[in-house]
Design a protein around this motif. Sequence first.
Motif, PDB file in Angstrom:
ATOM      1  N   LEU A  10      -3.044  -0.276   2.370  1.00  0.00           N
ATOM      2  CA  LEU A  10      -1.764  -0.760   1.850  1.00  0.00           C
ATOM      3  C   LEU A  10      -0.622   0.165   2.231  1.00  0.00           C
ATOM      4  CD1 LEU A  10      -2.710  -2.079  -1.710  1.00  0.00           C
ATOM      5  CD2 LEU A  10      -2.166  -3.401   0.342  1.00  0.00           C
ATOM      6  N   SER A  11      -0.860   1.475   2.213  1.00  0.00           N
ATOM      7  CA  SER A  11       0.215   2.414   2.579  1.00  0.00           C
ATOM      8  C   SER A  11       0.552   2.305   4.070  1.00  0.00           C
ATOM      9  CB  SER A  11      -0.161   3.850   2.208  1.00  0.00           C
ATOM     10  OG  SER A  11      -1.231   4.288   3.016  1.00  0.00           O
ATOM     11  N   GLU A  12      -0.446   2.064   4.913  1.00  0.00           N
ATOM     12  CA  GLU A  12      -0.207   1.891   6.349  1.00  0.00           C
ATOM     13  C   GLU A  12       0.536   0.591   6.638  1.00  0.00           C
ATOM     14  OE1 GLU A  12      -0.814   3.907   8.976  1.00  0.00           O
ATOM     15  OE2 GLU A  12      -1.441   5.448   7.547  1.00  0.00           O
ATOM     16  N   MET A  13       0.328  -0.403   5.848  1.00  0.00           N
ATOM     17  CA  MET A  13       0.926  -1.714   6.075  1.00  0.00           C
ATOM     18  C   MET A  13       2.251  -1.895   5.323  1.00  0.00           C
ATOM     19  SD  MET A  13      -1.221  -2.764   8.135  1.00  0.00           S
ATOM     20  CE  MET A  13      -0.965  -4.468   8.473  1.00  0.00           C
ATOM     21  N   ALA A  14       2.724  -0.884   4.610  1.00  0.00           N
ATOM     22  CA  ALA A  14       3.918  -1.002   3.767  1.00  0.00           C
ATOM     23  C   ALA A  14       5.169  -1.363   4.554  1.00  0.00           C
ATOM     24  CB  ALA A  14       4.142   0.297   2.988  1.00  0.00           C
TER      25      ALA A  14
END
Length: 191
Positions: A10-14
């Motif tokens: 999720l942090s990479e795709m934010a």
Amino acid sequence: MSQDEFELFLSEMADVKPLPQDAVLQQNGEFSPTLAQQARRKAAEQEMEYDPQYLSMEYVDLVKPDDVFAYCKDGVQQGVYRNLRLGKYQLDATLNLLGKSLQEARSQLLQFITDCHKRGVRTLLIQHGMGRNSKPHPAILRSYVFKWLPSFAPVLAAHTAQRQHGGYSATYVLLQKNAEQKRENRERHTK
């Protein structure tokens, strides 16, 4: 996926944003199939539609001229299979495929097994030859016959024939009973 992996994802795709264009592009014909490709596809689909017992002409594992073929479906009694293997059953029908092309052999084998099963013939002999002199590969027809026989639903067992019936150049085939024979057998055993 663990919770840590999910949070990392999720942090990479934010900072990912959807593409501004979501319309489907019209085909300009550049990637559409040619007329020849469409005709080949139609022919292949028709062949599959009209051939209930499809026998593949694709890749086959080549066998040697003196390899023994042994095939037996689950549920066939070992005594029955042994008698077939030893050539103790009366041969009710014979098919000679010697000198035939693969296409002819495929067609004749399909027709022969279908007809024999309908007529209630149980024990067959298929003469395919050893293929020592076949070109470009030895035993090509023999290899395909070995591949095709297990694909027939009525074939219960098959084995390389005994010397008096052709040896390595022939194969015994045992077919299951047809519907009429099964009905008669049930009636006989219920009395």
